[in-house]
Write a protein that holds these residues in place. Structure first.
Motif, PDB file in Angstrom:
ATOM      1  N   TRP A  11      13.326  47.614 -21.442  1.00 28.12           N
ATOM      2  CA  TRP A  11      14.644  47.001 -21.471  1.00 28.12           C
ATOM      3  C   TRP A  11      14.835  46.071 -22.656  1.00 28.12           C
ATOM      4  CZ3 TRP A  11      14.838  45.217 -15.655  1.00 28.12           C
ATOM      5  CH2 TRP A  11      14.747  46.349 -14.838  1.00 28.12           C
ATOM      6  N   LEU A  12      13.787  45.350 -23.056  1.00 32.10           N
ATOM      7  CA  LEU A  12      13.932  44.449 -24.190  1.00 32.10           C
ATOM      8  C   LEU A  12      14.169  45.224 -25.477  1.00 32.10           C
ATOM      9  CD1 LEU A  12      11.217  41.700 -23.540  1.00 32.10           C
ATOM     10  CD2 LEU A  12      13.680  41.573 -23.115  1.00 32.10           C
ATOM     11  N   LEU A  13      13.423  46.299 -25.655  1.00 34.68           N
ATOM     12  CA  LEU A  13      13.639  47.125 -26.848  1.00 34.68           C
ATOM     13  C   LEU A  13      15.012  47.781 -26.817  1.00 34.68           C
ATOM     14  CD1 LEU A  13      10.129  48.819 -27.232  1.00 34.68           C
ATOM     15  CD2 LEU A  13      11.061  46.883 -28.531  1.00 34.68           C
ATOM     16  N   ALA A  14      15.441  48.190 -25.626  1.00 32.44           N
ATOM     17  CA  ALA A  14      16.756  48.825 -25.497  1.00 32.44           C
ATOM     18  C   ALA A  14      17.885  47.846 -25.801  1.00 32.44           C
ATOM     19  CB  ALA A  14      16.924  49.394 -24.090  1.00 32.44           C
ATOM     20  N   ALA A  15      17.618  46.549 -25.633  1.00 31.11           N
ATOM     21  CA  ALA A  15      18.655  45.543 -25.854  1.00 31.11           C
ATOM     22  C   ALA A  15      18.791  45.125 -27.306  1.00 31.11           C
ATOM     23  CB  ALA A  15      18.359  44.306 -24.998  1.00 31.11           C
ATOM     24  N   LEU A  16      17.881  45.595 -28.170  1.00 35.19           N
ATOM     25  CA  LEU A  16      17.947  45.197 -29.575  1.00 35.19           C
ATOM     26  C   LEU A  16      19.196  45.747 -30.252  1.00 35.19           C
ATOM     27  CD1 LEU A  16      14.248  45.819 -30.684  1.00 35.19           C
ATOM     28  CD2 LEU A  16      15.334  43.604 -30.227  1.00 35.19           C
ATOM     29  N   ALA A  17      19.809  44.941 -31.086  1.00 37.11           N
ATOM     30  CA  ALA A  17      20.921  45.414 -31.912  1.00 37.11           C
ATOM     31  C   ALA A  17      20.382  46.379 -32.965  1.00 37.11           C
ATOM     32  CB  ALA A  17      21.630  44.232 -32.569  1.00 37.11           C
ATOM     33  N   GLU A  18      21.251  47.152 -33.542  1.00 39.71           N
ATOM     34  CA  GLU A  18      20.835  48.217 -34.450  1.00 39.71           C
ATOM     35  C   GLU A  18      19.990  47.733 -35.628  1.00 39.71           C
ATOM     36  OE1 GLU A  18      20.368  52.222 -35.283  1.00 39.71           O
ATOM     37  OE2 GLU A  18      21.192  51.203 -33.513  1.00 39.71           O
ATOM     38  N   PRO A  19      20.343  46.627 -36.295  1.00 36.93           N
ATOM     39  CA  PRO A  19      19.503  46.187 -37.428  1.00 36.93           C
ATOM     40  C   PRO A  19      18.072  45.872 -37.016  1.00 36.93           C
ATOM     41  CG  PRO A  19      21.648  45.126 -37.510  1.00 36.93           C
ATOM     42  CD  PRO A  19      21.571  45.808 -36.181  1.00 36.93           C
ATOM     43  N   GLU A  20      17.908  45.135 -35.897  1.00 40.93           N
ATOM     44  CA  GLU A  20      16.569  44.798 -35.419  1.00 40.93           C
ATOM     45  C   GLU A  20      15.830  46.052 -34.939  1.00 40.93           C
ATOM     46  OE1 GLU A  20      18.985  41.297 -35.629  1.00 40.93           O
ATOM     47  OE2 GLU A  20      19.324  43.141 -34.496  1.00 40.93           O
ATOM     48  N   TRP A  21      16.547  46.923 -34.275  1.00 38.70           N
ATOM     49  CA  TRP A  21      15.954  48.179 -33.796  1.00 38.70           C
ATOM     50  C   TRP A  21      15.418  49.006 -34.955  1.00 38.70           C
ATOM     51  CZ3 TRP A  21      14.002  50.811 -29.947  1.00 38.70           C
ATOM     52  CH2 TRP A  21      13.975  52.215 -29.989  1.00 38.70           C
ATOM     53  N   PHE A 115      11.143  36.924 -34.699  1.00 38.89           N
ATOM     54  CA  PHE A 115      11.412  35.697 -33.951  1.00 38.89           C
ATOM     55  C   PHE A 115      11.864  34.580 -34.894  1.00 38.89           C
ATOM     56  CE2 PHE A 115      10.190  31.763 -31.783  1.00 38.89           C
ATOM     57  CZ  PHE A 115      10.679  31.980 -30.499  1.00 38.89           C
ATOM     58  N   ASN A 116      11.198  34.474 -36.041  1.00 34.13           N
ATOM     59  CA  ASN A 116      11.495  33.397 -36.974  1.00 34.13           C
ATOM     60  C   ASN A 116      12.790  33.611 -37.750  1.00 34.13           C
ATOM     61  OD1 ASN A 116       9.207  31.893 -36.309  1.00 34.13           O
ATOM     62  ND2 ASN A 116       7.929  32.981 -37.786  1.00 34.13           N
ATOM     63  N   ARG A 117      13.343  34.810 -37.674  1.00 33.56           N
ATOM     64  CA  ARG A 117      14.660  35.040 -38.262  1.00 33.56           C
ATOM     65  C   ARG A 117      15.736  34.281 -37.481  1.00 33.56           C
ATOM     66  NH1 ARG A 117      15.585  39.765 -41.519  1.00 33.56           N
ATOM     67  NH2 ARG A 117      13.687  40.981 -41.853  1.00 33.56           N
ATOM     68  N   GLY A 118      15.429  33.980 -36.227  1.00 27.20           N
ATOM     69  CA  GLY A 118      16.427  33.358 -35.367  1.00 27.20           C
ATOM     70  C   GLY A 118      17.420  34.401 -34.885  1.00 27.20           C
ATOM     71  N   GLY A 119      18.483  33.939 -34.283  1.00 19.27           N
ATOM     72  CA  GLY A 119      19.524  34.858 -33.857  1.00 19.27           C
ATOM     73  C   GLY A 119      19.199  35.612 -32.579  1.00 19.27           C
ATOM     74  N   PRO A 120      19.682  36.856 -32.454  1.00 20.56           N
ATOM     75  CA  PRO A 120      19.622  37.586 -31.186  1.00 20.56           C
ATOM     76  C   PRO A 120      18.205  37.805 -30.640  1.00 20.56           C
ATOM     77  CG  PRO A 120      21.150  38.651 -32.703  1.00 20.56           C
ATOM     78  CD  PRO A 120      20.438  37.604 -33.483  1.00 20.56           C
ATOM     79  N   VAL A 121      17.241  38.145 -31.496  1.00 20.94           N
ATOM     80  CA  VAL A 121      15.896  38.407 -30.999  1.00 20.94           C
ATOM     81  C   VAL A 121      15.284  37.143 -30.419  1.00 20.94           C
ATOM     82  CG1 VAL A 121      13.547  39.048 -31.647  1.00 20.94           C
ATOM     83  CG2 VAL A 121      15.475  40.358 -32.526  1.00 20.94           C
ATOM     84  N   LEU A 122      15.427  36.033 -31.105  1.00 27.39           N
ATOM     85  CA  LEU A 122      14.900  34.767 -30.598  1.00 27.39           C
ATOM     86  C   LEU A 122      15.507  34.438 -29.235  1.00 27.39           C
ATOM     87  CD1 LEU A 122      14.313  31.471 -32.484  1.00 27.39           C
ATOM     88  CD2 LEU A 122      15.744  31.453 -30.444  1.00 27.39           C
ATOM     89  N   HIS A 123      16.811  34.560 -29.102  1.00 24.31           N
ATOM     90  CA  HIS A 123      17.474  34.211 -27.852  1.00 24.31           C
ATOM     91  C   HIS A 123      17.084  35.179 -26.730  1.00 24.31           C
ATOM     92  CE1 HIS A 123      19.776  31.001 -29.617  1.00 24.31           C
ATOM     93  NE2 HIS A 123      20.252  31.807 -30.550  1.00 24.31           N
TER      94      HIS A 123
END
Length: 239
Positions: A11-21, A115-123
């Motif tokens: 589920w966490l991988l499925a929730a990634l936005a396209e750039p992070e994915w 994680f250190n990029r911040g933004g959606p993945v960190l949250h």
């Protein structure tokens, strides 16, 4: 493995936005997770994090005398290795596969970069971590204050939520290790649930026959944990 699993079963991988994915996809390594495999030992340095797809992993606290008890269960809703981005770099718990299946691993350095990029993945990771901490806290309270049959019901329900099946392979010896109680107590609790028609337990295989009754028999701990996961991760919970 005969077939490569889909990373978005997690589920966490499925929730990634396209750039992070797109950044992470080439680095996700499929791994087979056999029953009893140990992914981490206490104090070990985390070189990778693991995203279960169809496997389920127990996080166990192991005492100096070898006794252990489960502090959390992780399946396709989460990841193994939160201490990496929480500042530890190593973990005090053991991660052991309790239900065989598949998953993916990712180099620790790559996850930290995201994680250190911040933004959606960190949250996303922090929300998941809060949900996991709630499960750990509730498990501690449950093990201290509730009867073994209630603990077993809670554990079965949490496992079934991640397994998406009414059957699981589990020996009494492993259940004893996970719940941190004597094997005789597991035998008694499972036997009572079977006599009451909630489960069928034979040859190391548990089949849940009446989930609604299992939820009624369980203490409040299961509902507390499930509510918190649904609150914190509403967009990626199982449907």
């Amino acid at each position: 493995m005969s077939a490569t699993p889909d990373p978005r079963q997690n589920w966490l991988l499925a929730a990634l936005a396209e750039p992070e994915w797109q950044r992470l996809l080439p680095h996700l390594e499929p791994v087979a997770m056999a029953l009893g495999d140990v992914l981490y030992e206490p104090g070990g340095k985390l070189s990778h994090v693991y995203f279960p797809a169809t496997a389920i992993v127990s996080l166990l606290y192991v005492m100096e005398n070898g006794a252990s008890a489960e502090i959390a269960v992780v399946g396709n809703e989460g990841l193994i290795g939160i201490s990496l981005f929480m500042g530890g770099g190593s973990t005090s718990s053991q991660a052991m596969v309790q239900a065989a299946g598949t998953g993916f691993r990712l180099k620790a350095s790559l996850l930290m970069a995201e994680f250190n990029r911040g933004g959606p993945v960190l949250h996303l990771l922090l929300r998941y971590t809060q949900a996991l901490i709630t499960q750990m806290a509730q498990t501690s309270v449950c093990n201290r204050h509730h009867a073994v049959d209630q603990q077993l019901c809670r554990w079965l329900l949490l496992t079934l939520d991640r397994l998406h099946s009414s059957q699981l392979v589990m020996t009494q010896e492993l259940l004893s290790t996970i719940l941190g109680v004597r094997r005789a107590s597991i035998t008694e609790a499972a036997g009572q649930l079977q006599r009451d028609g909630l489960i069928r337990y034979e040859r190391g295989r548990i089949s849940v026959l009446d989930r609604a009754a299992l939820e009624q028999r369980s203490c409040e701990c299961y509902a507390v944990v499930k509510k918190e996961y649904d609150r914190l991760l509403p967009d990626i919970k199982a449907t």
